[in-house]
Design an enzyme around this catalytic site. Structure first.
Site, mmCIF file in Angstrom:
data_model
loop_
_atom_site.group_PDB
_atom_site.id
_atom_site.type_symbol
_atom_site.label_atom_id
_atom_site.label_comp_id
_atom_site.label_asym_id
_atom_site.label_seq_id
_atom_site.Cartn_x
_atom_site.Cartn_y
_atom_site.Cartn_z
ATOM 1 N N GLY A 9 43.584 39.874 33.124
ATOM 2 C CA GLY A 9 44.677 39.345 33.946
ATOM 3 C C GLY A 9 45.673 38.545 33.139
ATOM 4 O O GLY A 9 46.091 37.457 33.543
ATOM 5 N N SER A 10 46.102 39.098 31.983
ATOM 6 C CA SER A 10 46.956 38.288 31.101
ATOM 7 C C SER A 10 48.424 38.698 31.127
ATOM 8 O O SER A 10 49.195 38.269 30.278
ATOM 9 C CB SER A 10 46.405 38.276 29.665
ATOM 10 O OG SER A 10 46.050 39.544 29.224
ATOM 11 N N ARG A 12 50.375 37.773 33.478
ATOM 12 C CA ARG A 12 51.108 36.624 34.059
ATOM 13 C C ARG A 12 50.187 35.414 34.236
ATOM 14 O O ARG A 12 48.992 35.492 33.998
ATOM 15 C CB ARG A 12 51.745 37.010 35.397
ATOM 16 C CG ARG A 12 50.742 37.405 36.477
ATOM 17 C CD ARG A 12 51.520 37.888 37.709
ATOM 18 N NE ARG A 12 50.706 38.706 38.582
ATOM 19 C CZ ARG A 12 50.035 38.237 39.626
ATOM 20 N NH1 ARG A 12 50.073 36.959 39.919
ATOM 21 N NH2 ARG A 12 49.332 39.054 40.381
ATOM 22 N N VAL A 61 39.519 45.319 37.620
ATOM 23 C CA VAL A 61 38.222 44.674 37.343
ATOM 24 C C VAL A 61 37.188 44.907 38.453
ATOM 25 O O VAL A 61 36.007 44.649 38.261
ATOM 26 C CB VAL A 61 38.347 43.142 37.062
ATOM 27 C CG1 VAL A 61 39.173 42.872 35.828
ATOM 28 C CG2 VAL A 61 38.866 42.390 38.281
ATOM 29 N N ASN A 87 39.504 35.969 33.210
ATOM 30 C CA ASN A 87 40.511 35.151 33.890
ATOM 31 C C ASN A 87 41.014 35.777 35.190
ATOM 32 O O ASN A 87 41.381 35.048 36.108
ATOM 33 C CB ASN A 87 41.684 34.926 32.917
ATOM 34 C CG ASN A 87 42.936 34.440 33.621
ATOM 35 O OD1 ASN A 87 43.061 33.246 33.903
ATOM 36 N ND2 ASN A 87 43.860 35.344 33.952
ATOM 37 N N SER A 140 36.919 27.170 39.111
ATOM 38 C CA SER A 140 37.924 26.410 39.846
ATOM 39 C C SER A 140 37.299 25.132 40.375
ATOM 40 O O SER A 140 36.085 25.082 40.604
ATOM 41 C CB SER A 140 38.441 27.235 41.028
ATOM 42 O OG SER A 140 39.120 26.408 41.947
ATOM 43 N N TYR A 153 36.584 32.100 48.234
ATOM 44 C CA TYR A 153 36.983 31.776 46.861
ATOM 45 C C TYR A 153 35.990 30.776 46.235
ATOM 46 O O TYR A 153 35.559 30.953 45.089
ATOM 47 C CB TYR A 153 38.396 31.182 46.904
ATOM 48 C CG TYR A 153 39.014 30.871 45.568
ATOM 49 C CD1 TYR A 153 39.472 31.901 44.734
ATOM 50 C CD2 TYR A 153 39.179 29.559 45.142
ATOM 51 C CE1 TYR A 153 40.063 31.607 43.511
ATOM 52 C CE2 TYR A 153 39.777 29.262 43.932
ATOM 53 C CZ TYR A 153 40.218 30.289 43.113
ATOM 54 O OH TYR A 153 40.809 29.994 41.907
ATOM 55 N N LYS A 157 33.660 31.390 42.909
ATOM 56 C CA LYS A 157 33.782 30.566 41.699
ATOM 57 C C LYS A 157 32.482 29.815 41.407
ATOM 58 O O LYS A 157 32.133 29.605 40.243
ATOM 59 C CB LYS A 157 34.968 29.607 41.830
ATOM 60 C CG LYS A 157 36.329 30.321 41.881
ATOM 61 C CD LYS A 157 36.595 31.115 40.611
ATOM 62 C CE LYS A 157 37.994 31.682 40.532
ATOM 63 N NZ LYS A 157 38.237 32.444 39.307
ATOM 64 N N ILE A 186 47.126 24.500 39.382
ATOM 65 C CA ILE A 186 47.978 24.852 38.240
ATOM 66 C C ILE A 186 49.174 25.648 38.780
ATOM 67 O O ILE A 186 49.001 26.519 39.646
ATOM 68 C CB ILE A 186 47.182 25.721 37.234
ATOM 69 C CG1 ILE A 186 45.842 25.064 36.848
ATOM 70 C CG2 ILE A 186 48.031 26.032 36.002
ATOM 71 C CD1 ILE A 186 45.916 23.725 36.149
HETATM 72 P P1 NDP Z 1 47.814 34.796 39.122
HETATM 73 O O1 NDP Z 1 47.775 35.251 40.540
HETATM 74 O O2 NDP Z 1 49.074 34.238 38.590
HETATM 75 O O3 NDP Z 1 47.312 35.979 38.166
HETATM 76 C C1 NDP Z 1 46.117 36.636 38.445
HETATM 77 C C2 NDP Z 1 45.898 37.712 37.422
HETATM 78 O O4 NDP Z 1 44.692 38.418 37.776
HETATM 79 C C3 NDP Z 1 47.010 38.734 37.381
HETATM 80 O O5 NDP Z 1 47.289 39.093 36.063
HETATM 81 C C4 NDP Z 1 46.423 39.912 38.147
HETATM 82 O O6 NDP Z 1 46.907 41.184 37.747
HETATM 83 C C5 NDP Z 1 44.952 39.810 37.776
HETATM 84 N N1 NDP Z 1 44.135 40.540 38.740
HETATM 85 C C6 NDP Z 1 43.944 40.251 40.044
HETATM 86 N N2 NDP Z 1 43.151 41.180 40.601
HETATM 87 C C7 NDP Z 1 42.827 42.074 39.626
HETATM 88 C C8 NDP Z 1 42.047 43.247 39.586
HETATM 89 N N3 NDP Z 1 41.418 43.723 40.664
HETATM 90 N N4 NDP Z 1 41.923 43.904 38.408
HETATM 91 C C9 NDP Z 1 42.559 43.441 37.318
HETATM 92 N N5 NDP Z 1 43.310 42.347 37.287
HETATM 93 C C10 NDP Z 1 43.456 41.662 38.441
HETATM 94 O O7 NDP Z 1 46.610 33.742 39.001
HETATM 95 P P2 NDP Z 1 46.454 32.447 38.086
HETATM 96 O O8 NDP Z 1 47.019 32.704 36.760
HETATM 97 O O9 NDP Z 1 46.892 31.286 38.859
HETATM 98 O O10 NDP Z 1 44.847 32.361 37.990
HETATM 99 C C11 NDP Z 1 44.118 32.837 36.875
HETATM 100 C C12 NDP Z 1 42.648 32.436 37.058
HETATM 101 O O11 NDP Z 1 42.556 31.021 37.171
HETATM 102 C C13 NDP Z 1 42.017 33.015 38.325
HETATM 103 O O12 NDP Z 1 40.684 33.357 38.073
HETATM 104 C C14 NDP Z 1 42.080 31.857 39.279
HETATM 105 O O13 NDP Z 1 41.095 31.922 40.295
HETATM 106 C C15 NDP Z 1 41.852 30.686 38.346
HETATM 107 N N6 NDP Z 1 42.352 29.421 38.879
HETATM 108 C C16 NDP Z 1 43.689 29.246 39.133
HETATM 109 C C17 NDP Z 1 44.131 28.038 39.647
HETATM 110 C C18 NDP Z 1 45.555 27.759 39.927
HETATM 111 O O14 NDP Z 1 45.855 26.670 40.452
HETATM 112 N N7 NDP Z 1 46.497 28.657 39.615
HETATM 113 C C19 NDP Z 1 43.197 26.964 39.963
HETATM 114 C C20 NDP Z 1 41.821 27.266 39.658
HETATM 115 C C21 NDP Z 1 41.437 28.443 39.131
HETATM 116 P P3 NDP Z 1 47.867 42.028 38.743
HETATM 117 O O15 NDP Z 1 49.160 41.316 38.713
HETATM 118 O O16 NDP Z 1 47.941 43.362 38.118
HETATM 119 O O17 NDP Z 1 47.200 42.012 40.093
#
Ligand code: NDP
Length: 241
Positions: A9-10, A12, A61, A87, A140, A153, A157, A186
């Site tokens: 998930g890198s 964004r 994933v 991630n 989280s 969620y 986690k 975040i």
């Molecule tokens: P975003 O929603 O900004 O990004 C999530 C990423 O996960 C995207 O790149 C997305 O890809 C990918 N993703 C989601 N579903 C799938 C899938 N089925 N297969 C492959 N890739 C997938 O989330 P954040 O950057 O905010 O969060 C990143 C991590 O940090 C997560 O695990 C989240 O739970 C955790 N987190 C975030 C917090 C926050 O406040 N933001 C707080 C606590 C934990 P695509 O765009 O292709 O769907």
């Protein structure tokens, strides 16, 4: 030296910040995306422009067979990874009575099942390298404390935390560390709709965190200096818990 690190998930959010931070530190980054190829390509170009090295990998994933096939093919070509950052994650929030079965399943599949789907094909090749390795998973604050409207969620986690601690026990003597990073709130697309003044007042630091602040910790946990840190959950949350 093969110092490849896969970051799921890198394209964004926090994953992107991690990929960029560790590329700057000299790791060869495997940028993983599901839908946003153009964003992943843009990141790859950006990393190249600062002298870093990155390649792209696309899979969902939640799709166990696809993960296995694509990851096995990638390591056949490029060798086993030094590190993996799990991630990718989603939220589907709602008060429990209103939560659909689909909301429950999709969060558990994406956040928790992915631990198995992504790591299982990679672990034995990492062990066979007979060299230090690093696994970092994203949990989280909700997985530690629970959170109203996030039963699904929080459960996913908390499961990640327990799975990471268990895997850390299995891999410690192989010099492969497994740690969990637990962010609070975040600023990313995931939290766009959540960041109100009321929510800020619940954070002792009175602000949301930055993706780069999570990325700095992940970079440290991947480093050789963190060799004796394993089976830990480290929070980045402005004092939330
Ligand atoms: P975003 O929603 O900004 O990004 C999530 C990423 O996960 C995207 O790149 C997305 O890809 C990918 N993703 C989601 N579903 C799938 C899938 N089925 N297969 C492959 N890739 C997938 O989330 P954040 O950057 O905010 O969060 C990143 C991590 O940090 C997560 O695990 C989240 O739970 C955790 N987190 C975030 C917090 C926050 O406040 N933001 C707080 C606590 C934990 P695509 O765009 O292709 O769907």
């Amino acid at each position: 030296m093969n110092n490849s690190v896969l970051v799921t998930g890198s394209s964004r959010g926090i994953g992107r910040a991690i990929a960029l931070e560790i590329a700057q530190a000299g790791y060869s980054v495997v940028i993983h995306y599901r839908k946003e190829r153009s964003q992943a390509e843009e990141l790859q170009k950006h990393i190249a422009s600062i002298g870093g090295n990155a390649r792209l990998l696309q899979f969902d994933v939640t799709d166990r067979d696809q993960c296995k096939q694509i990851l096995e093919t990638d390591i056949e070509t490029h060798g086993a990874y030094y590190g993996v950052v799990c991630n990718a994650g989603i939220i589907r929030d709602g008060a429990f009575p209103a939560l659909s079965g689909e909301d429950w399943d999709s969060v558990i599949h994406t956040n928790l099942d992915a631990f198995y789907n992504v790591l299982h094909p990679l672990i034995m090749p990492m062990v066979r390298r007979r060299k230090p390795g690093r696994i970092v998973t994203l949990a989280s604050v909700s997985g530690l404390m629970g959170n109203r409207g996030q039963t699904n969620y929080s459960a996913s986690k908390a499961g990640i935390i327990a799975a990471s601690k268990s895997l850390a026990l299995e891999l410690a003597k192989r010099e492969i560390t497994v740690n969990c990073v637990a962010p609070g709130l975040i600023e990313t697309e995931m939290t766009d709709d959540i960041l109100s003044k009321e929510v800020m007042n619940m954070i002792p630091a009175r602000r949301a965190g930055k993706a780069s602040e999570v990325a700095s910790l992940v970079k440290y946990l991947l480093s050789p200096e963190a060799a004796y840190i394993t089976r830990q959950v480290i929070s980045v949350n402005g004092g939330m818990c």
